[in-house]
Design an enzyme around this catalytic site. Structure first.
Site, PDB file in Angstrom:
ATOM      1  CG  ASP A   1     101.346  22.559 146.593  1.00 35.77           C
ATOM      2  OD1 ASP A   1     101.434  21.376 146.202  1.00 35.77           O
ATOM      3  OD2 ASP A   1     100.787  23.467 145.948  1.00 35.77           O
TER       4      ASP A   1
ATOM      5  CG  ASP B   1     102.482  20.816 140.283  1.00 38.97           C
ATOM      6  OD1 ASP B   1     102.609  19.638 140.652  1.00 38.97           O
ATOM      7  OD2 ASP B   1     103.217  21.346 139.437  1.00 38.97           O
TER       8      ASP B   1
ATOM      9  CD  GLU C   1      97.211   8.828 141.396  1.00 33.84           C
ATOM     10  OE1 GLU C   1      97.674   9.662 140.566  1.00 33.84           O
ATOM     11  OE2 GLU C   1      97.931   8.117 142.126  1.00 33.84           O
TER      12      GLU C   1
ATOM     13  CG  ASN D   1     107.076  16.395 136.832  1.00 38.18           C
ATOM     14  OD1 ASN D   1     107.794  16.009 135.914  1.00 38.18           O
ATOM     15  ND2 ASN D   1     105.793  16.105 136.904  1.00 38.18           N
TER      16      ASN D   1
HETATM   17  C1  XBP Z   1      99.487  18.877 141.909  1.00 35.47           C
HETATM   18  C2  XBP Z   1      99.005  17.589 141.367  1.00 35.47           C
HETATM   19  C3  XBP Z   1      99.863  16.846 140.374  1.00 35.47           C
HETATM   20  C4  XBP Z   1      99.980  17.651 139.078  1.00 35.47           C
HETATM   21  C5  XBP Z   1     100.385  16.760 137.920  1.00 35.47           C
HETATM   22  O1  XBP Z   1     100.414  18.522 142.893  1.00 35.47           O
HETATM   23  O2  XBP Z   1      97.963  17.126 141.765  1.00 35.47           O
HETATM   24  O3  XBP Z   1      99.219  15.621 140.105  1.00 35.47           O
HETATM   25  O4  XBP Z   1      98.692  18.180 138.758  1.00 35.47           O
HETATM   26  O5  XBP Z   1     101.641  16.163 138.230  1.00 35.47           O
HETATM   27  P1  XBP Z   1     100.744  19.553 144.134  1.00 35.47           P
HETATM   28  P2  XBP Z   1     101.821  14.574 138.010  1.00 35.47           P
HETATM   29  O6  XBP Z   1      99.781  20.718 144.050  1.00 35.47           O
HETATM   30  O7  XBP Z   1     100.566  18.709 145.355  1.00 35.47           O
HETATM   31  O8  XBP Z   1     102.170  19.982 143.884  1.00 35.47           O
HETATM   32  O9  XBP Z   1     101.294  14.270 136.634  1.00 35.47           O
HETATM   33  O10 XBP Z   1     103.306  14.355 138.149  1.00 35.47           O
HETATM   34  O11 XBP Z   1     101.009  13.955 139.109  1.00 35.47           O
HETATM   35 MG    MG Z   2      99.239  22.581 144.508  1.00 42.19          MG
END
Ligand code: XBP
Ligand code: MG
Length: 259
Positions: A10, A12, A56, A129
């Site tokens: 993953d 973030d 979302e 990103n």
């Molecule tokens: C985390 C998310 C993302 C980020 C924001 O993704 O849910 O939506 O919070 O990025 P993961 P965006 O933990 O699966 O990496 O605004 O580009 O969605």
């Molecule tokens: Mg994450």
């Protein structure tokens, strides 16, 4: 030799602590730029993280707050415009080197690469990103270490749906039982398990809802560095101070033998 063939990460909260001091201020900067008096403080943002995907999340915020938009505005156009602005602010923060990789991430990636363990990413965030985070990690060419980068809107349903992990597995040409996944959140754990990725490590962070990640066989505070020992919150590091390939292989074999 290790039992598993690939590591699926993953992004973030896992590769880097991007949410509180990265995505969150980027959303707020986009709201201010649009003349909106919306502001997501850390507590509210942690609540909003229950909804994956930036677009979302904005849509959910508008609905859950009962915000009445200017009737001349197309709601979907507003959400898309705000998210584009947010991504622009977020990318600028990454380019400024504002968000480093978490402890042990680069160490584990290097170890995996040397051992011939294949690397993939499965994330809800926007592909640009991911590219920018990896390009500003301090490791030249890190982006190219990942055979697969499955990110964002390429699947119909975001985490906790398994779609993005299933896409990464398909592009790797591997079965879930041949891989180990690394996540940080309840949504991510649910998505990985739903994709059959039972060999699952969680590295928690401030936003992790602990009760949500108990289903993972191994939960640690972080991957650890020689001068920063990792601590197991669930499962066992067998005396190791780091999460390395041996630790992951022990967890993998334990999960597979219990399957
Ligand atoms: C985390 C998310 C993302 C980020 C924001 O993704 O849910 O939506 O919070 O990025 P993961 P965006 O933990 O699966 O990496 O605004 O580009 O969605
Ligand atoms: Mg994450």
């Amino acid at each position: 030799m290790y039992g598993f063939k690939a590591l699926i990460f993953d992004v973030d909260g896992t590769l880097a602590d991007t949410e509180r001091d990265g995505h969150r201020p980027a959303f707020n900067a986009a709201f201010e730029e649009a003349g909106l008096d919306w502001f997501w403080d850390p507590g509210r943002y942690t609540e909003l993280l229950a909804v994956t995907g930036g677009k979302e999340r904005i849509r959910h915020f508008i609905e859950s707050e009962g915000i009445r938009l200017d009737p001349t505005l197309d709601p979907e156009d507003l959400v898309a415009r705000l998210h584009r602005a947010k991504t622009r602010h977020y990318l600028a923060m990454l380019r400024a080197g504002a968000i480093p990789l978490r402890p042990g991430v680069l160490r584990l990636l290097r170890e995996a690469r040397l051992a011939g363990i294949r690397l993939a990413i499965a994330t809800t965030t926007t592909p640009e990103n991911v590219a920018e985070l990896l390009d500003h990690s301090g490791e030249p060419g890190l982006r190219d270490w990942f055979e697969v980068i499955a990110a964002g809107d390429v699947v119909p349903r975001k985490k906790p749906a398994p779609d993005i992990f299933l896409l990464a597995l398909a592009e790797l040409g591997l079965d879930a039982t041949e891989c180990v996944a690394v996540e940080d959140s309840d949504n991510g754990v649910r998505a990985a398990l739903a994709a059959g990725l039972e060999a699952l490590l969680v590295t928690v962070n401030e936003e992790t809802a602990l009760e949500g990640v108990r289903a993972a066989p191994l939960v640690v505070d972080h991957l650890g560095e020689p001068d920063l020992p990792a601590r197991a919150l669930r499962g066992d590091l067998n005396g190791s101070r780091l999460v390395d390939l041996q630790v992951l292989d022990r967890m993998y074999r334990r999960v597979r033998s219990a399957a």
